[in-house]
Design an enzyme around this catalytic site. Sequence first.
Site, PDB file in Angstrom:
ATOM      1  N   LYS A   1      35.320  27.050   1.705  1.00 39.27           N
ATOM      2  CA  LYS A   1      36.138  27.067   0.479  1.00 39.27           C
ATOM      3  C   LYS A   1      36.506  28.503   0.105  1.00 39.27           C
ATOM      4  O   LYS A   1      35.966  29.457   0.667  1.00 39.27           O
ATOM      5  CB  LYS A   1      35.341  26.408  -0.653  1.00 39.27           C
ATOM      6  CG  LYS A   1      34.014  27.100  -0.944  1.00 39.27           C
ATOM      7  CD  LYS A   1      33.098  26.223  -1.793  1.00 39.27           C
ATOM      8  CE  LYS A   1      31.779  26.925  -2.053  1.00 39.27           C
ATOM      9  NZ  LYS A   1      30.826  26.032  -2.753  1.00 39.27           N
TER      10      LYS A   1
ATOM     11  N   ARG B   1      26.611  18.875 -12.513  1.00 38.55           N
ATOM     12  CA  ARG B   1      27.985  19.323 -12.266  1.00 38.55           C
ATOM     13  C   ARG B   1      28.842  18.090 -11.984  1.00 38.55           C
ATOM     14  O   ARG B   1      29.469  17.572 -12.884  1.00 38.55           O
ATOM     15  CB  ARG B   1      27.996  20.332 -11.106  1.00 38.55           C
ATOM     16  CG  ARG B   1      29.286  21.085 -10.970  1.00 38.55           C
ATOM     17  CD  ARG B   1      29.182  22.308 -10.069  1.00 38.55           C
ATOM     18  NE  ARG B   1      28.939  21.997  -8.657  1.00 38.55           N
ATOM     19  CZ  ARG B   1      28.877  22.921  -7.698  1.00 38.55           C
ATOM     20  NH1 ARG B   1      29.005  24.198  -7.991  1.00 38.55           N
ATOM     21  NH2 ARG B   1      28.656  22.580  -6.442  1.00 38.55           N
TER      22      ARG B   1
ATOM     23  N   HIS C   1      23.551  18.657  -4.365  1.00 43.65           N
ATOM     24  CA  HIS C   1      23.688  20.119  -4.288  1.00 43.65           C
ATOM     25  C   HIS C   1      22.515  20.790  -4.996  1.00 43.65           C
ATOM     26  O   HIS C   1      22.118  20.373  -6.080  1.00 43.65           O
ATOM     27  CB  HIS C   1      25.020  20.548  -4.910  1.00 43.65           C
ATOM     28  CG  HIS C   1      25.349  21.988  -4.677  1.00 43.65           C
ATOM     29  ND1 HIS C   1      25.382  22.547  -3.418  1.00 43.65           N
ATOM     30  CD2 HIS C   1      25.652  22.992  -5.541  1.00 43.65           C
ATOM     31  CE1 HIS C   1      25.704  23.833  -3.524  1.00 43.65           C
ATOM     32  NE2 HIS C   1      25.863  24.130  -4.803  1.00 43.65           N
TER      33      HIS C   1
ATOM     34  N   ARG D   1      24.844  22.441   4.996  1.00 43.99           N
ATOM     35  CA  ARG D   1      26.158  22.889   4.521  1.00 43.99           C
ATOM     36  C   ARG D   1      26.146  24.366   4.126  1.00 43.99           C
ATOM     37  O   ARG D   1      26.418  24.705   2.982  1.00 43.99           O
ATOM     38  CB  ARG D   1      26.591  22.086   3.278  1.00 43.99           C
ATOM     39  CG  ARG D   1      26.657  20.589   3.419  1.00 43.99           C
ATOM     40  CD  ARG D   1      27.368  19.980   2.191  1.00 43.99           C
ATOM     41  NE  ARG D   1      26.806  20.447   0.934  1.00 43.99           N
ATOM     42  CZ  ARG D   1      25.822  19.854   0.271  1.00 43.99           C
ATOM     43  NH1 ARG D   1      25.287  18.735   0.724  1.00 43.99           N
ATOM     44  NH2 ARG D   1      25.372  20.369  -0.860  1.00 43.99           N
TER      45      ARG D   1
ATOM     46  N   TYR E   1      40.232  57.603 -15.841  1.00 43.80           N
ATOM     47  CA  TYR E   1      40.411  57.051 -17.190  1.00 43.80           C
ATOM     48  C   TYR E   1      39.146  57.193 -18.032  1.00 43.80           C
ATOM     49  O   TYR E   1      38.028  56.966 -17.550  1.00 43.80           O
ATOM     50  CB  TYR E   1      40.721  55.555 -17.102  1.00 43.80           C
ATOM     51  CG  TYR E   1      42.105  55.228 -16.591  1.00 43.80           C
ATOM     52  CD1 TYR E   1      43.244  55.648 -17.260  1.00 43.80           C
ATOM     53  CD2 TYR E   1      42.252  54.461 -15.437  1.00 43.80           C
ATOM     54  CE1 TYR E   1      44.510  55.314 -16.783  1.00 43.80           C
ATOM     55  CE2 TYR E   1      43.505  54.115 -14.960  1.00 43.80           C
ATOM     56  CZ  TYR E   1      44.630  54.553 -15.645  1.00 43.80           C
ATOM     57  OH  TYR E   1      45.878  54.217 -15.180  1.00 43.80           O
TER      58      TYR E   1
ATOM     59  N   CYS F   1      40.243  52.641 -10.926  1.00 41.73           N
ATOM     60  CA  CYS F   1      41.568  52.298 -11.466  1.00 41.73           C
ATOM     61  C   CYS F   1      42.065  51.024 -10.787  1.00 41.73           C
ATOM     62  O   CYS F   1      41.393  50.452  -9.932  1.00 41.73           O
ATOM     63  CB  CYS F   1      42.558  53.433 -11.195  1.00 41.73           C
ATOM     64  SG  CYS F   1      41.964  55.065 -11.654  1.00 41.73           S
ATOM     65  N   MET F   2      43.254  50.583 -11.149  1.00 48.02           N
ATOM     66  CA  MET F   2      43.790  49.352 -10.570  1.00 48.02           C
ATOM     67  C   MET F   2      44.021  49.499  -9.058  1.00 48.02           C
ATOM     68  O   MET F   2      43.768  48.563  -8.294  1.00 48.02           O
ATOM     69  CB  MET F   2      45.094  48.965 -11.260  1.00 48.02           C
ATOM     70  CG  MET F   2      45.595  47.598 -10.842  1.00 48.02           C
ATOM     71  SD  MET F   2      47.170  47.173 -11.587  1.00 48.02           S
ATOM     72  CE  MET F   2      46.727  46.964 -13.302  1.00 48.02           C
ATOM     73  N   ASP F   3      44.451  50.703  -8.647  1.00 44.11           N
ATOM     74  CA  ASP F   3      44.874  50.871  -7.250  1.00 44.11           C
ATOM     75  C   ASP F   3      44.166  51.997  -6.518  1.00 44.11           C
ATOM     76  O   ASP F   3      44.452  52.238  -5.344  1.00 44.11           O
ATOM     77  CB  ASP F   3      46.380  51.171  -7.213  1.00 44.11           C
ATOM     78  CG  ASP F   3      47.143  50.298  -8.187  1.00 44.11           C
ATOM     79  OD1 ASP F   3      47.108  49.067  -8.001  1.00 44.11           O
ATOM     80  OD2 ASP F   3      47.716  50.836  -9.145  1.00 44.11           O
TER      81      ASP F   3
HETATM   82  C1  LIG Z   1      29.717  26.056  -2.029  1.00 46.70           C
HETATM   83  C2  LIG Z   1      28.924  24.887  -1.629  1.00 46.70           C
HETATM   84  C3  LIG Z   1      28.074  24.939  -0.513  1.00 46.70           C
HETATM   85  C4  LIG Z   1      27.813  26.222   0.255  1.00 46.70           C
HETATM   86  O1  LIG Z   1      27.085  27.099  -0.581  1.00 46.70           O
HETATM   87  P1  LIG Z   1      26.493  28.475  -0.031  1.00 46.70           P
HETATM   88  O2  LIG Z   1      25.547  28.887  -1.088  1.00 46.70           O
HETATM   89  O3  LIG Z   1      27.642  29.407   0.104  1.00 46.70           O
HETATM   90  O4  LIG Z   1      25.840  28.199   1.271  1.00 46.70           O
HETATM   91  C5  LIG Z   1      27.447  23.778  -0.124  1.00 46.70           C
HETATM   92  N1  LIG Z   1      27.623  22.627  -0.828  1.00 46.70           N
HETATM   93  C6  LIG Z   1      28.413  22.549  -1.916  1.00 46.70           C
HETATM   94  C7  LIG Z   1      28.550  21.244  -2.633  1.00 46.70           C
HETATM   95  C8  LIG Z   1      29.076  23.675  -2.359  1.00 46.70           C
HETATM   96  O5  LIG Z   1      29.849  23.593  -3.454  1.00 46.70           O
END
Ligand SMILES: *Cc1c(COP(=O)(O)O)cnc(C)c1O
Length: 381
Positions: free
Chosen positions: A45, A143, A172, A228, A272, A319-321
């Site tokens: 993601k 969640r 999770h 995961r 700044y 700064c920004m850049d």
């Molecule tokens: C983001 C996410 C993961 C991976 O998490 P990490 O901490 O980056 O390994 C796994 N499962 C779910 C549901 C997530 O949202």
Amino acid sequence: MDPATHRDDIFGQRPTRIRVDLDAISHNLRALAAHAGVPVMPIIKANAYGHGLARVGLHLQAQGAGQLGVAFLEEGIALRRAGVRLPILVMGGIFGHQAAEVIANDLEVTVSSIDKLRQVEAAAGSLGRRATVHLKIDTGMERIGVHSYHAGPFIEAALASRWCDIKGIYSHLACADDPDSPVTARQLERFLDACAHFERVGAPMPLRHLANSGGVLHFPGTHLDMVRPGIALFGVLPDAASRPTVELRPAMSLLSQVVYFKVVPAGDPVSYGATWAPATDTRVVTVPIGYGDGFPRALSSRGQVLVRGQRHAIVGRICMDQFMVDIGPDGTAYNEDEVVLIGRQGDQAIRCEDVALAAGTIPYEILVGLNGRIPREYRGG
Ligand SMILES: *Cc1c(COP(=O)(O)O)cnc(C)c1O
């Protein structure tokens, strides 16, 4: 157009760049799979944690990954458009109007309530195409997902569905980055209890998956049927302070070049707000990257960079850049010298974890904060 960013790549010529080592990602995938002993669903993601969604997705497919996970429908569609044919699980909550699009794009869907099950079922029925679903159980994150103590009726509704094939069941972990947290054991217990409902009704057990990177690294009991990991795949630890249990290689380097050199007299402030001034005359270089690229402003007078193999302090406000670096009264640097913000130079290294600690945040936020103004270039693979 750059296929990795889907963008006209005038920005690709910037001296500031993110270099992604695809071989490091391959190494981490193998190391995590060997450690877990079960299949890995790489989570990519948020633009593959800043490494480039399409390019990383295609690389993982070439490396033999069996399945990918993303947060949003749009990320799944982007992977399909890039040519990824693997099963892809959309992990976030979906809206009713998205259900048909998930199925039409051949994405696997997270079903996180009985309502959403009905929406997916209706969309699948009207498309005449079965949906592959993973049931989401909430074991302590609050969640999305059905509370583990209400899992029974949810599982039965999914089993009774005419249009949904249950491929997985998952939850999770909220505290797996902390090896000492007691929360993980409680979540595992709640999850296994919910899964046991399949046995209670005599239905085949789907794939049970629970472990994020912290779970993979620190809690072997959470590995179950599939893991995961996200951040660990990129060679970065979920918690800057934790000790690695798997030998991981950082995949990302953040590089720039000196664009300006000067001597700043003692007492004359830099940047700044005039928040910093040298005690003695010193040499200061300017680096052309800033918070407009997602390099955190919190690193003002706190971060470090590598120039000519030496560590030097970022001075004054970012700064920004651009930002400034004090290379000391006798420091040497020339225009166009490489500046390493994350990565190795000579025998020195600055880890993403170090940057996160200095910025007062987590490594995740550093990686995903680096935005599309910085071109990505790929090595290996
Ligand atoms: C983001 C996410 C993961 C991976 O998490 P990490 O901490 O980056 O390994 C796994 N499962 C779910 C549901 C997530 O949202």
